[in-house]
Write a protein that holds these residues in place. Sequence first.
Motif, short mmCIF file in Angstrom:
data_model
loop_
_atom_site.label_atom_id
_atom_site.label_comp_id
_atom_site.label_asym_id
_atom_site.label_seq_id
_atom_site.Cartn_x
_atom_site.Cartn_y
_atom_site.Cartn_z
N ALA A 148 -41.00 79.67 7.87
CA ALA A 148 -40.85 80.57 6.72
C ALA A 148 -39.70 81.54 6.95
O ALA A 148 -38.91 81.82 6.02
N PHE A 149 -39.58 82.07 8.15
CA PHE A 149 -38.48 82.99 8.46
C PHE A 149 -37.14 82.27 8.31
O PHE A 149 -36.17 82.83 7.77
N ALA A 150 -37.09 81.04 8.80
CA ALA A 150 -35.83 80.28 8.69
C ALA A 150 -35.48 80.01 7.22
O ALA A 150 -34.32 80.14 6.82
N LYS A 151 -36.47 79.66 6.43
CA LYS A 151 -36.26 79.41 5.00
C LYS A 151 -35.73 80.64 4.30
O LYS A 151 -34.90 80.54 3.39
N ALA A 152 -36.21 81.82 4.73
CA ALA A 152 -35.80 83.08 4.10
C ALA A 152 -34.52 83.65 4.71
O ALA A 152 -34.03 84.69 4.25
N GLY A 153 -34.02 83.01 5.74
CA GLY A 153 -32.78 83.49 6.37
C GLY A 153 -32.99 84.71 7.26
O GLY A 153 -32.05 85.48 7.49
N ALA A 167 -37.39 92.20 5.35
CA ALA A 167 -37.79 90.83 5.65
C ALA A 167 -38.79 90.32 4.62
O ALA A 167 -38.72 89.16 4.18
N LEU A 168 -39.71 91.18 4.20
CA LEU A 168 -40.69 90.79 3.17
C LEU A 168 -39.98 90.47 1.86
O LEU A 168 -40.36 89.52 1.16
N ASP A 169 -38.95 91.24 1.52
CA ASP A 169 -38.17 90.96 0.30
C ASP A 169 -37.49 89.59 0.38
O ASP A 169 -37.45 88.85 -0.61
N LYS A 170 -36.97 89.25 1.56
CA LYS A 170 -36.31 87.95 1.73
C LYS A 170 -37.31 86.80 1.60
O LYS A 170 -37.01 85.75 1.02
N TYR A 235 -46.70 92.78 -1.68
CA TYR A 235 -46.19 91.57 -1.03
C TYR A 235 -47.30 90.55 -0.74
O TYR A 235 -47.04 89.51 -0.12
N THR A 236 -48.51 90.85 -1.18
CA THR A 236 -49.62 89.89 -1.02
C THR A 236 -49.73 89.03 -2.27
O THR A 236 -49.11 89.31 -3.30
N ASP A 237 -50.55 87.99 -2.20
CA ASP A 237 -50.68 87.08 -3.34
C ASP A 237 -51.96 87.36 -4.11
O ASP A 237 -52.83 88.11 -3.65
N ALA A 238 -52.09 86.74 -5.27
CA ALA A 238 -53.25 86.99 -6.14
C ALA A 238 -54.56 86.51 -5.53
O ALA A 238 -55.63 86.96 -5.92
N GLY A 239 -54.48 85.60 -4.56
CA GLY A 239 -55.70 85.08 -3.94
C GLY A 239 -56.22 85.92 -2.78
O GLY A 239 -57.22 85.56 -2.16
N SER A 240 -55.58 87.04 -2.54
CA SER A 240 -55.96 87.87 -1.39
C SER A 240 -57.38 88.43 -1.45
O SER A 240 -58.10 88.39 -0.44
N PRO A 241 -57.83 88.98 -2.59
CA PRO A 241 -59.16 89.60 -2.61
C PRO A 241 -60.28 88.65 -2.15
O PRO A 241 -60.39 87.52 -2.62
N GLY A 242 -61.06 89.12 -1.18
CA GLY A 242 -62.19 88.35 -0.68
C GLY A 242 -61.85 87.29 0.36
O GLY A 242 -62.73 86.64 0.91
#
Length: 409
Positions: A148-153, A167-170, A235-242
């Motif tokens: 993932a880091f490589a994909k985001a540069g 880094a989170l923005d990338k 920076y989290t996704d919609a599936g985070s809760p629970g």
Amino acid sequence: MKQRTAIALGLALAFGTGAAFAQKAEVIHWWTSGGESAAVKELANAYKAAGGTWVDSAIAGGEAARSTAINRIVGGTPSTAAQFNTSKQFHDIIDAGLLNNVDEVAQKNGWDKWLPAPILNSVKVKGHFYAVPVNIHMPAWFWYSKAAFAKAGITAEPKSADEFFAALDKLKAAGVVPLAQGGQPWQEKILFDAWLAHVGGSEMYLKIYRDRDAATLQSPAFKSLLVSYKKLKSYTDAGSPGRNWNDATSMVISGKAGVQIMGDWAKGEFQAANQTAGKEFGCFAGFGPKSPYIIAGDVFVFPKTTDPAQIKAQHLLADTFTSPATQVAFNNKKGSIPIRTDVDAKGMDICAQMGIQIMKDTSRHLPNPEMLISPDVSGVMQDIVTKYWNTNQSADDAVKALVLAVKGG
């Protein structure tokens, strides 16, 4: 005579020899994920190799396991040993006179000489050893997907909060979930504590948890920290809760997410997925070479009993769990590091080696919050943090609630 011999043989087969039966131990724990199950088997195998009989009582969820253990102690049907965190969680049971000590084992093996001070202060109460520590966990590690880091540069590990947000923005721009977060109160509190230690620093952390200093909570610096903590949620996704913590770790393992801030028990999940530290995933313990290292972990306590057989079993558990060979085998699977420094850790992975090296610098040691505050105050603070994380509550209102919480402690 033959009949009596047959009866005696039948009893021996049913109950085992006197030595084996004397060391039969029922152990309550909450290690049920893939990595955790592999780790606890190392403890069980070591105990069996020492001549004991292990009776496994795994109960999913720390709170459920602790409640079961306490209810059985109070109800008069205790297990031989029960898992708690390295904290004040079991101090009330000590005060009630419901635990046996293992002073004999501790003195024989010199626990006073090699246990780190924060752990020693947790397990040694009123001059007696009431718990056996089995590991050192650091609950504020950063775990990231190399792919993932490589994909985001992203070519370097962040060395500050600003670099981390960059880094989170990338990661977000690359179509990767930037931050894998399990949406449960204890995980939101762990994230808060990590942010407090890594961004606020040791002084702010100790002022709040050790000194319960209202002025620190009301300071502009702490309010700014709260705001940046809340920013992480974007920076989290919609599936985070629970979501369970190990499911969040799986997101990093698969490369679906970039980073997870979680204790080093997460490393056991990477290992269970046949991933190698430094190859498929990376780890860093904080921002910069002098970042605080929060000391946490797991212990086993020994419910009160006068049964000589159970006392022998308790002592054998304490002796076996702290042996150098068991420490390396167990912690290799658990993701944590050994409680002692006199073990051969050359075969441990780079993250463990990093943790072991950091532990040599006592100036970086930071007790986990539950070593410094009571379970009641800890629970109130967790409720406040999770409300702030999950609602539109202002930082000012969260500060007011936290001030009341620490004053109550």
